[in-house]
Design an enzyme around this catalytic site. Structure first.
Site, PDB file in Angstrom:
ATOM      1  N   LEU A 122       0.828  -1.204   0.000  1.00  0.00           N
ATOM      2  CA  LEU A 122       0.000   0.000   0.000  1.00  0.00           C
ATOM      3  C   LEU A 122       0.869   1.265   0.000  1.00  0.00           C
ATOM      4  O   LEU A 122       0.683   2.162  -0.817  1.00  0.00           O
ATOM      5  CB  LEU A 122      -0.910  -0.025   1.245  1.00  0.00           C
ATOM      6  CG  LEU A 122      -1.906   1.113   1.411  1.00  0.00           C
ATOM      7  CD1 LEU A 122      -2.943   1.102   0.285  1.00  0.00           C
ATOM      8  CD2 LEU A 122      -2.641   0.989   2.763  1.00  0.00           C
ATOM      9  N   ARG A 167      17.871  -9.614  41.978  1.00  0.00           N
ATOM     10  CA  ARG A 167      18.966  -8.636  42.097  1.00  0.00           C
ATOM     11  C   ARG A 167      18.916  -7.957  43.474  1.00  0.00           C
ATOM     12  O   ARG A 167      17.871  -7.438  43.871  1.00  0.00           O
ATOM     13  CB  ARG A 167      18.815  -7.588  40.988  1.00  0.00           C
ATOM     14  CG  ARG A 167      19.741  -6.407  41.087  1.00  0.00           C
ATOM     15  CD  ARG A 167      21.147  -6.751  40.695  1.00  0.00           C
ATOM     16  NE  ARG A 167      22.002  -5.580  40.673  1.00  0.00           N
ATOM     17  CZ  ARG A 167      23.328  -5.643  40.600  1.00  0.00           C
ATOM     18  NH1 ARG A 167      23.944  -6.822  40.526  1.00  0.00           N
ATOM     19  NH2 ARG A 167      24.035  -4.535  40.581  1.00  0.00           N
ATOM     20  N   GLU A 209       0.870  -0.169   9.900  1.00  0.00           N
ATOM     21  CA  GLU A 209      -0.592  -0.389   9.833  1.00  0.00           C
ATOM     22  C   GLU A 209      -1.345   0.845  10.330  1.00  0.00           C
ATOM     23  O   GLU A 209      -2.388   0.748  10.974  1.00  0.00           O
ATOM     24  CB  GLU A 209      -0.978  -1.677  10.558  1.00  0.00           C
ATOM     25  CG  GLU A 209      -0.249  -2.854   9.926  1.00  0.00           C
ATOM     26  CD  GLU A 209      -0.940  -4.189  10.027  1.00  0.00           C
ATOM     27  OE1 GLU A 209      -2.100  -4.224  10.427  1.00  0.00           O
ATOM     28  OE2 GLU A 209      -0.290  -5.188   9.661  1.00  0.00           O
TER      29      GLU A 209
HETATM   30  C1  FAD Z   1       8.913  -1.820   9.812  1.00  0.00           C
HETATM   31  C2  FAD Z   1       7.855  -1.326   8.877  1.00  0.00           C
HETATM   32  C3  FAD Z   1       7.140  -2.224   8.099  1.00  0.00           C
HETATM   33  C4  FAD Z   1       6.165  -1.768   7.201  1.00  0.00           C
HETATM   34  N1  FAD Z   1       5.506  -2.672   6.400  1.00  0.00           N
HETATM   35  C5  FAD Z   1       4.620  -2.220   5.469  1.00  0.00           C
HETATM   36  C6  FAD Z   1       3.995  -3.137   4.552  1.00  0.00           C
HETATM   37  O1  FAD Z   1       4.204  -4.360   4.603  1.00  0.00           O
HETATM   38  N2  FAD Z   1       3.166  -2.630   3.607  1.00  0.00           N
HETATM   39  C7  FAD Z   1       2.892  -1.298   3.506  1.00  0.00           C
HETATM   40  O2  FAD Z   1       2.123  -0.919   2.630  1.00  0.00           O
HETATM   41  N3  FAD Z   1       3.475  -0.406   4.356  1.00  0.00           N
HETATM   42  C8  FAD Z   1       4.326  -0.834   5.327  1.00  0.00           C
HETATM   43  N4  FAD Z   1       4.937   0.063   6.188  1.00  0.00           N
HETATM   44  C9  FAD Z   1       4.688   1.489   6.013  1.00  0.00           C
HETATM   45  C10 FAD Z   1       3.849   2.110   7.110  1.00  0.00           C
HETATM   46  O3  FAD Z   1       2.532   1.652   7.057  1.00  0.00           O
HETATM   47  C11 FAD Z   1       3.983   3.633   6.982  1.00  0.00           C
HETATM   48  O4  FAD Z   1       5.316   3.962   7.352  1.00  0.00           O
HETATM   49  C12 FAD Z   1       2.989   4.384   7.842  1.00  0.00           C
HETATM   50  O5  FAD Z   1       1.685   4.223   7.353  1.00  0.00           O
HETATM   51  C13 FAD Z   1       3.322   5.880   7.932  1.00  0.00           C
HETATM   52  O6  FAD Z   1       3.556   6.436   6.681  1.00  0.00           O
HETATM   53  P1  FAD Z   1       4.864   7.345   6.444  1.00  0.00           P
HETATM   54  O7  FAD Z   1       6.038   6.578   6.904  1.00  0.00           O
HETATM   55  O8  FAD Z   1       4.840   7.811   5.049  1.00  0.00           O
HETATM   56  O9  FAD Z   1       4.698   8.567   7.434  1.00  0.00           O
HETATM   57  P2  FAD Z   1       3.873   9.919   7.143  1.00  0.00           P
HETATM   58  O10 FAD Z   1       2.510   9.586   6.659  1.00  0.00           O
HETATM   59  O11 FAD Z   1       4.696  10.828   6.337  1.00  0.00           O
HETATM   60  O12 FAD Z   1       3.747  10.494   8.617  1.00  0.00           O
HETATM   61  C14 FAD Z   1       4.772  11.247   9.258  1.00  0.00           C
HETATM   62  C15 FAD Z   1       4.207  11.768  10.577  1.00  0.00           C
HETATM   63  O13 FAD Z   1       3.076  12.625  10.328  1.00  0.00           O
HETATM   64  C16 FAD Z   1       1.958  12.165  11.064  1.00  0.00           C
HETATM   65  N5  FAD Z   1       0.706  12.419  10.337  1.00  0.00           N
HETATM   66  C17 FAD Z   1       0.442  12.197   9.019  1.00  0.00           C
HETATM   67  N6  FAD Z   1      -0.824  12.522   8.738  1.00  0.00           N
HETATM   68  C18 FAD Z   1      -1.389  12.959   9.890  1.00  0.00           C
HETATM   69  C19 FAD Z   1      -2.687  13.426  10.268  1.00  0.00           C
HETATM   70  N7  FAD Z   1      -3.685  13.503   9.384  1.00  0.00           N
HETATM   71  N8  FAD Z   1      -2.894  13.781  11.558  1.00  0.00           N
HETATM   72  C20 FAD Z   1      -1.897  13.695  12.470  1.00  0.00           C
HETATM   73  N9  FAD Z   1      -0.659  13.257  12.186  1.00  0.00           N
HETATM   74  C21 FAD Z   1      -0.409  12.891  10.912  1.00  0.00           C
HETATM   75  C22 FAD Z   1       2.196  10.669  11.229  1.00  0.00           C
HETATM   76  O14 FAD Z   1       1.440  10.131  12.298  1.00  0.00           O
HETATM   77  C23 FAD Z   1       3.696  10.639  11.476  1.00  0.00           C
HETATM   78  O15 FAD Z   1       3.945  10.945  12.817  1.00  0.00           O
HETATM   79  C24 FAD Z   1       5.889  -0.375   7.113  1.00  0.00           C
HETATM   80  C25 FAD Z   1       6.590   0.525   7.922  1.00  0.00           C
HETATM   81  C26 FAD Z   1       7.557   0.066   8.797  1.00  0.00           C
HETATM   82  C27 FAD Z   1       8.302   1.062   9.648  1.00  0.00           C
END
Ligand code: FAD
Length: 381
Positions: free
Chosen positions: A124, A270, A365
């Protein structure tokens, strides 16, 4: 209100507990330190039918309850959180196909996942579409009887070890989220175009779970690989996350339980100032706080699992469980390091790994900010 687990759930819990404690636990340090994919753990889980625990029996699964699934992930995570992520993503892909696929798709793909012939990958996230997947740029263009996929996905768990990829792509970017459809890409059956998997990301934790970028360049897949109707892709993905988030809460619960158990034991053994450190209120109150958070996490996680098993809408409860249990586990693993003093900071014990591994559960997620968005929307805000 009945807090008892069923006989089947108790049996599944005991089986996975034994496997995880006797086999996975001793392998977990090497897996983490050398970023090794836990092949042997996955093989042993597949042999027990635990890669398809909640998949229907007719598609090769065990048709166990969501509660059982939660217990399985909790038990695995107590020993090796990397292994539990691999299982959780694979299960999510199998479930999405079971929920939204036609009979032919179910027969074709689900048994391969449930029987452990391949893992599943859920695709996704993109470089510019994380919390807001509706802004994705990957496109799927229908030409004759085939779709042509172009674009890139990021952070794809299991990418390097999967043959079945559930890919969300936009058929009509003008329609925004309503243009997104879901597709099954079977890597071994690609006939035309390229499908490239990048190297594993270098991460702070969950080192045994390999996560990579993937790239589609004029990738041709048959039209019949579309899952559900045109434009139903984002709904399919979000519905999958409702169950997936119970899995993440369960992972967090398992990691927190391991940190808690270690803290109780250490506080009893401990000694400083001539007595067990657990006799000092400064330590015992920390552990009491850990216990309160742990038990509350278990309650909200099991409530969401129970609602899923009852067929009730549990979107909000899954978000509550995911956000609460992961943040509680973040605190519990941090406090556990303090209870262990210098040993908590040492790589001789797994406490520092627990605290590194737990960080990802606050992000994937849907970040915990997004969980709060889901909860607020469910409250009409
Ligand atoms: C170890 C790992 C495994 C993963 N595996 C998968 C996978 O198998 N498949 C897949 O599709 N994805 C996967 N992901 C991706 C993951 O789902 C995304 O990293 C996550 O959804 C956040 O997206 P981003 O990293 O682009 O952060 P961003 O969306 O850029 O967010 C950055 C910050 O802004 C905040 N933010 C963004 N929008 C808002 C809002 N509307 N209100 C308040 N705060 C907000 C976020 O909470 C975060 O703190 C994985 C990520 C990791 C770290």
């Amino acid at each position: 209100m009945d807090f008892n687990l069923s006989e089947e759930e108790v049996l599944i819990q005991a089986t996975v507990h034994e496997l995880a404690q006797e086999k996975f636990k001793e392998r977990s340090q090497k897996i983490d330190e050398e970023s090794l994919f836990p092949e042997q753990n996955i093989k042993e889980l597949a042999e027990l039918g635990l890669l398809g625990s909640i998949i229907e029996e007719k598609y090769g699964g065990a048709e166990a309850s969501t509660m059982s699934y939660s217990l399985i992930l909790e038990e695995i995570s107590q020993a090796c959180a990397s292994t539990s992520v691999i299982v959780s993503v694979t299960t999510m892909v199998g479930l999405a196909i079971q929920r939204s696929g036609n009979e032919e798709q179910k027969q074709n793909y689900i048994p391969k996942i449930a029987e452990g012939q391949t893992l599943g990958a859920f695709c996704l996230t993109e470089p510019n579409a994380g919390s807001d997947p509706s802004s994705m740029k990957t496109t799927a263009k229908l030409e004759g009887e085939n779709y042509i996929l172009n674009g890139q996905k990021l952070w794809i768990t299991n990418a390097s070890h999967s043959d079945i990829f559930l890919v969300m792509a936009n058929e009509d970017p003008k329609l925004g989220r309503k243009g997104i459809s879901a597709f099954v890409v079977e890597k071994s059956k690609i006939k035309s175009g390229t499908f490239t998997i990048g190297p594993p990301e270098r991460k702070m934790g969950l080192n045994g779970s390999h996560t990579s970028a993937i790239f589609f360049d004029n990738l041709l897949i048959p039209e019949e690989n579309r899952l559900g109707g045109k434009g139903e892709g984002l709904g399919i993905a979000l519905k999958s996350l409702d169950t997936g988030r119970i899995g993440i809460a369960s992972q967090a619960l398992g990691i927190a339980q391991a940190a808690f158990d270690s803290s109780v034991n250490y506080a009893k053994e401990r000694e400083q100032f001539g007595q067990a450190i657990g006799k000092f209120q400064g330590v015992s109150f920390k552990i009491a706080d850990m216990k309160m958070k742990l038990d509350t996490s278990r309650l909200v996680t099991r409530k969401a699992a129970w609602m899923n098993d009852q067929g009730l809408n549990h979107t909000m409860e899954s978000s509550i469980a995911k956000a609460y249990a992961t943040e509680a586990a973040f605190d519990i693993t941090a406090q556990a390091i303090r209870v262990h003093g210098g040993m908590g900071f040492s790589k001789e014990l797994p406490l520092e790994r627990y605290h590194r591994d737990i960080q990802a559960t606050l992000i994937y997620e849907g970040t915990n900010e997004i969980q709060r968005l889901v909860i607020s929307r469910n409250l009409g805000l």
